[in-house]
Write an enzyme that holds these catalytic residues in place. Structure first.
Site, PDB file in Angstrom:
ATOM      1  N   LYS A 187       0.784  -1.100   0.055  1.00 15.09           N
ATOM      2  CA  LYS A 187       0.060  -0.030  -0.165  1.00 15.09           C
ATOM      3  C   LYS A 187       1.007   1.309   0.053  1.00 15.09           C
ATOM      4  O   LYS A 187       0.688   2.276  -0.506  1.00 15.09           O
ATOM      5  CB  LYS A 187      -0.878   0.069   1.237  1.00 15.09           C
ATOM      6  CG  LYS A 187      -1.801  -1.136   1.011  1.00 15.09           C
ATOM      7  CD  LYS A 187      -2.748  -0.976   2.162  1.00 15.09           C
ATOM      8  CE  LYS A 187      -3.832  -2.413   1.936  1.00 15.09           C
ATOM      9  NZ  LYS A 187      -4.820  -2.690   3.227  1.00 15.09           N
TER      10      LYS A 187
ATOM     11  N   ASP B 170     -11.044   2.885   4.132  1.00 13.59           N
ATOM     12  CA  ASP B 170     -11.322   1.520   4.049  1.00 13.59           C
ATOM     13  C   ASP B 170     -12.820   1.133   3.882  1.00 13.59           C
ATOM     14  O   ASP B 170     -13.401   0.061   3.477  1.00 13.59           O
ATOM     15  CB  ASP B 170     -10.954   0.712   5.332  1.00 13.59           C
ATOM     16  CG  ASP B 170      -9.647  -0.123   5.117  1.00 13.59           C
ATOM     17  OD1 ASP B 170      -9.223  -0.875   4.115  1.00 13.59           O
ATOM     18  OD2 ASP B 170      -8.957  -0.285   6.153  1.00 13.59           O
TER      19      ASP B 170
ATOM     20  N   GLN C 298      -4.501  -1.756   9.571  1.00 18.57           N
ATOM     21  CA  GLN C 298      -4.617  -3.085   8.778  1.00 18.57           C
ATOM     22  C   GLN C 298      -5.109  -4.062   9.845  1.00 18.57           C
ATOM     23  O   GLN C 298      -4.717  -4.389  11.091  1.00 18.57           O
ATOM     24  CB  GLN C 298      -2.871  -3.428   8.484  1.00 18.57           C
ATOM     25  CG  GLN C 298      -3.121  -4.654   7.522  1.00 18.57           C
ATOM     26  CD  GLN C 298      -3.608  -4.608   6.345  1.00 18.57           C
ATOM     27  OE1 GLN C 298      -3.805  -3.439   5.683  1.00 18.57           O
ATOM     28  NE2 GLN C 298      -3.955  -5.586   5.708  1.00 18.57           N
TER      29      GLN C 298
HETATM   30  N1  GUN Z   1      -7.166  -7.000   6.061  1.00 20.65           N
HETATM   31  C1  GUN Z   1      -7.468  -7.537   4.958  1.00 20.65           C
HETATM   32  N2  GUN Z   1      -7.994  -6.730   4.127  1.00 20.65           N
HETATM   33  C2  GUN Z   1      -8.027  -5.521   4.595  1.00 20.65           C
HETATM   34  C3  GUN Z   1      -8.534  -4.310   4.063  1.00 20.65           C
HETATM   35  O1  GUN Z   1      -8.997  -4.298   3.039  1.00 20.65           O
HETATM   36  N3  GUN Z   1      -8.291  -3.219   4.954  1.00 20.65           N
HETATM   37  C4  GUN Z   1      -7.719  -3.389   6.166  1.00 20.65           C
HETATM   38  N4  GUN Z   1      -7.442  -2.525   6.811  1.00 20.65           N
HETATM   39  N5  GUN Z   1      -7.072  -4.687   6.587  1.00 20.65           N
HETATM   40  C5  GUN Z   1      -7.411  -5.738   5.883  1.00 20.65           C
END
Ligand code: GUN
Length: 293
Positions: A52, A119, A96
């Protein structure tokens, strides 16, 4: 059979965002800025967050990575989020997931300012999504919509089966596909671990989205000829012949399903890359909303 290539579709999204960011710089404006919080050192989470951050750089966005120990208490994490909420230079915040046991994921999600919730997990933003209002669409379903758009896959009037009902993928995906959107207007069936006749349902599907986290679960005998198959699975499976000691496996038995499908996403190289494209789009959306707010 068409391979829905995440590298190509994500590059197209990123290119547009990069041009926008360059235009902002030419106007003397600051860059969109994403803050990512990583708690602990879960290997998969490390990889996703690193990707990311790297993609922010490639798109010309600013990013801040905040690493916290897996022993951190909930109050300290919430306080870090509050600081980011009130920092005028931060547009998007993501924490995350998963988080260590001592921390309530729900409290964390609800602590993020809904206007910075890139998100799209905050209940306010989920509510907006359900009502068809402009909001942050969770990055993976958003990425899948962007993929369908890039390859101009017709969805109107199609029967879509979504396997998996998670808040991160399955549930929002089912809402989007049933919405009155260009890449929507499907009749949607959402299946989960208590669905008794999954195979029969899958055989009726024009579009299958597999998001249950079971490697190779969707096999060719479950797929109608010419169906579009979207594989969201990214499970690490031990493999001593691989350099890292594991391989990433999707929820779809790719080789056999590819012989039946009209279009299919590979793993890796499919939906995973589109998730990042969705996140970057949301970060730009947060920036623009805040700049105009
Ligand atoms: N863990 C797995 N997928 C995601 C996501 O799209 N965002 C976040 N913050 N954590 C995740």
């Amino acid at each position: 059979m068409l391979v829905l290539d995440g590298k190509i579709a994500a590059a197209a999204v990123k290119e547009l965002l990069k041009t926008k960011t360059e235009q902002l710089a030419a106007q003397g404006k600051r860059k969109p800025h994403l803050a990512a919080i990583l708690v602990g050192n879960n290997g998969a989470s490390e990889t996703y967050v690193a990707s990311k951050v790297k993609n922010c750089e490639e798109t010309g966005f600013a990013s801040t990575l905040i690493r916290l120990a897996d022993t951190i208490d909930e109050a300290s994490l919430l306080s870090t989020i509050h600081e980011l909420n009130s920092n005028p230079n931060i547009d998007g915040i993501l924490v995350q997931l998963p988080l260590p046991k001592q921390i309530s994921e729900q409290k964390v999600i609800e602590a993020i300012d809904p206007l910075k919730d890139v998100d799209g997990f905050h209940p306010i933003n989920v509510g907006k999504l359900v009502q068809g209002l402009s909001t942050f669409i969770p990055a993976t379903p958003y990425g899948i919509i962007l993929m369908l758009e890039h390859y101009q896959i017709e969805t109107k009037g199609k029967h879509a089966i979504v396997i998996g009902r998670s808040n991160i993928v399955g549930r929002p995906m089912s809402i989007l596909l049933s919405s009155n959107l260009k890449q929507g207007n499907c009749t949607v069936t959402i299946c989960h671990s208590h669905t008794p006749n999954l195979k029969e349902l899958c055989l009726q599907a024009d579009i299958i989205v597999a998001a249950l986290g079971k490697p190779g679960f969707v096999t060719a005998d479950m797929v109608k000829p010419s169906a579009v198959v979207i594989d969201v699975g990214i499970t690490r499976v031990e493999d001593s012949t691989a350099k890292k000691g594991f391989r990433i496996k999707g929820d779809v038995a790719y080789e056999e399903v590819a012989t039946k499908a009209s279009a299919i996403t590979p793993v890796p190289g499919g939906v995973g890359l589109m998730t990042i494209a969705g996140l970057l789009k949301n970060t730009m959306h947060a920036y623009e909303q805040r700049a105009n707010g």
